[in-house]
Write a protein that holds these residues in place. Structure first.
Motif, short mmCIF file in Angstrom:
data_model
loop_
_atom_site.label_atom_id
_atom_site.label_comp_id
_atom_site.label_asym_id
_atom_site.label_seq_id
_atom_site.Cartn_x
_atom_site.Cartn_y
_atom_site.Cartn_z
N CYS A 37 5.17 -7.28 0.89
CA CYS A 37 5.05 -6.46 -0.36
C CYS A 37 6.55 -6.51 -1.17
O CYS A 37 7.44 -6.26 -0.57
N CYS A 41 7.01 -2.30 -1.83
CA CYS A 41 7.82 -1.62 -0.46
C CYS A 41 8.15 -2.32 0.68
O CYS A 41 8.52 -1.73 1.73
N CYS A 71 -1.25 -5.18 -0.91
CA CYS A 71 -0.58 -4.65 0.05
C CYS A 71 -1.14 -3.58 1.09
O CYS A 71 -1.90 -2.69 0.25
N CYS A 115 0.72 0.05 0.07
CA CYS A 115 0.88 0.68 -1.50
C CYS A 115 -0.12 0.08 -2.57
O CYS A 115 -0.25 0.32 -3.57
N SER A 132 -0.05 -2.87 -3.84
CA SER A 132 0.54 -3.69 -4.77
C SER A 132 -0.08 -5.09 -4.48
O SER A 132 -0.08 -5.37 -3.28
ZN ZN Z 1 3.52 -2.18 -0.89
#
Ligand code: ZN
Length: 129
Positions: free
Chosen positions: A9, A12, A25, A28, A30
């Motif tokens: 990711c 993060c 991800c 998170c 994403s």
């Molecule tokens: Zn992430």
């Protein structure tokens, strides 16, 4: 080819479960992922600076700060290190750049850190930097 194409990711640093299009991800959510091998190269040229303090031509302290990959958790962290020979002091701090939390902190006498001047043989630390 390198077997290093595991995507992580971009936000993060968590490892993606798969490299499929549209995968997200697991941490998170994403969708921006980056291949670890590319990230490592980016990291090498990422902010990293080193400062040397000299007095009368003698090196008295060394301060290193920058971003690096925290292998244990597979994400980017901010790391600072101070080696102060004049005051026999060593400090190392690892900070989560997202939250500002201190992940790891070491403050000790430089002579303790390197084990100089100790009568007892100390266990050698293998730091694979
Ligand atoms: Zn992430």
């Amino acid at each position: 080819m390198l077997n290093n194409d595991q995507p992580i990711c971009k936000d993060c640093g968590t490892l993606f479960a798969s490299n499929d299009n549209g995968s997200r991800c697991p941490n998170c959510g994403s969708a921006s992922k980056v291949i670890l091998a590319q990230l490592t190269i980016q990291l090498r040229i990422y902010m990293r600076w080193r400062m040397l303090g000299k007095r009368f031509g003698k090196r008295v302290f060394e301060l290193i700060s920058g971003h690096e990959l925290f292998r244990k958790e597979n994400r980017m962290v901010q790391k600072g290190r101070l080696v102060d020979k004049e005051n026999d002091w060593y400090e190392e701090i690892i900070i989560d750049p997202k939250t500002g939390d201190v992940i790891h902190e070491t403050k000790e006498k430089l002579s303790n850190h390197y084990g100089h001047g100790s009568a007892k043989p100390k266990q050698q630390e293998n730091s694979n930097d």
